[in-house]
Motif scaffolding. Structure first.
Motif, mmCIF file in Angstrom:
data_model
loop_
_atom_site.group_PDB
_atom_site.id
_atom_site.type_symbol
_atom_site.label_atom_id
_atom_site.label_comp_id
_atom_site.label_asym_id
_atom_site.label_seq_id
_atom_site.Cartn_x
_atom_site.Cartn_y
_atom_site.Cartn_z
ATOM 1 N N GLN A 1 0.356 -17.384 -18.288
ATOM 2 C CA GLN A 1 1.694 -17.969 -18.375
ATOM 3 C C GLN A 1 2.728 -16.876 -18.580
ATOM 4 O O GLN A 1 2.530 -15.978 -19.402
ATOM 5 C CB GLN A 1 1.779 -18.963 -19.535
ATOM 6 C CG GLN A 1 0.866 -20.134 -19.392
ATOM 7 C CD GLN A 1 0.864 -21.022 -20.637
ATOM 8 O OE1 GLN A 1 1.250 -20.618 -21.718
ATOM 9 N NE2 GLN A 1 0.411 -22.254 -20.462
ATOM 10 N N ASP B 1 6.275 -15.589 -19.981
ATOM 11 C CA ASP B 1 7.160 -15.896 -21.101
ATOM 12 C C ASP B 1 8.543 -15.352 -20.757
ATOM 13 O O ASP B 1 8.872 -14.207 -21.085
ATOM 14 C CB ASP B 1 6.633 -15.257 -22.377
ATOM 15 C CG ASP B 1 7.430 -15.655 -23.604
ATOM 16 O OD1 ASP B 1 8.447 -16.366 -23.458
ATOM 17 O OD2 ASP B 1 7.036 -15.252 -24.713
ATOM 18 N N GLU C 1 11.471 -15.697 -21.836
ATOM 19 C CA GLU C 1 12.341 -15.251 -22.928
ATOM 20 C C GLU C 1 12.075 -13.793 -23.305
ATOM 21 O O GLU C 1 12.935 -13.130 -23.881
ATOM 22 C CB GLU C 1 12.178 -16.154 -24.148
ATOM 23 C CG GLU C 1 12.734 -17.548 -23.923
ATOM 24 C CD GLU C 1 12.602 -18.424 -25.156
ATOM 25 O OE1 GLU C 1 12.429 -17.890 -26.265
ATOM 26 O OE2 GLU C 1 12.680 -19.648 -24.993
ATOM 27 N N THR D 1 1.133 -14.307 -21.116
ATOM 28 C CA THR D 1 0.089 -14.589 -22.100
ATOM 29 C C THR D 1 -1.103 -15.212 -21.394
ATOM 30 O O THR D 1 -0.964 -15.873 -20.363
ATOM 31 C CB THR D 1 0.568 -15.545 -23.208
ATOM 32 O OG1 THR D 1 1.317 -16.597 -22.632
ATOM 33 C CG2 THR D 1 1.372 -14.846 -24.236
ATOM 34 N N SER E 1 -1.604 -11.086 -24.870
ATOM 35 C CA SER E 1 -0.445 -10.854 -24.004
ATOM 36 C C SER E 1 -0.618 -9.574 -23.204
ATOM 37 O O SER E 1 -1.336 -8.667 -23.613
ATOM 38 C CB SER E 1 0.824 -10.723 -24.843
ATOM 39 O OG SER E 1 1.054 -11.893 -25.572
#
Length: 140
Positions: free
Chosen positions: A7, A9, A11, A122, A129
């Motif tokens: 996934q 991230d 942000e 991640t 990560s």
């Protein structure tokens, strides 16, 4: 390739210029042509161990050179995907062989690049990560 969910991230993504600090195990592949630059695939030692174990289907006795081979190959796959996408857009390039750096507080500075992208991911299954950094420039 490994059957793992990954996934992004957003942000944690960054589009700012170097210098960067790299920690852990870092694969790198350079590319040159109308699209020139380098891709860095940065993982923790623990994640490198888990990925290598999954790829080789073993849990123990993973050697450093096996981790290096796996991280190098994954870096090559990531960069090859980028190369394919850029070729589709008319920006052909050639790839170098993968290199590996290991350590903490590796300071990376690069001049002459106009594109800096850092994407953070991640692996939920392992709560680990990793980072992919791309530094590039396009010849017009």
């Amino acid at each position: 390739m490994l059957g793992l969910e990954v996934q992004n991230d957003p942000e944690m993504d960054d589009f700012g210029p170097p210098p960067f600090v790299l920690n852990g195990i870092c694969g790198n592949v350079s590319f040159t042509g109308r699209f020139t630059g380098v891709v860095y695939f940065v993982v923790t030692p623990d994640l490198a161990h888990k990925i290598t174990g999954k790829m080789f289907r073993k849990d123990a006795e993973i050697k450093e050179h096996e981790e290096n081979d796996v991280i190098g190959e994954l870096t090559n796959l990531i960069t090859g995907n980028l190369k394919s996408n850029m070729a589709d857009a008319g920006y052909n390039c050639q790839l170098s062989i993968p290199g590996i750096m290991r350590g903490d507080d590796i300071r990376l500075s690069a001049k002459g690049f106009s594109i800096w992208v850092t994407k953070n991911f991640t692996v939920p299954e392992w709560r680990e990560s990793f980072t992919v950094r791309v530094l590039a420039k396009v010849e017009v």
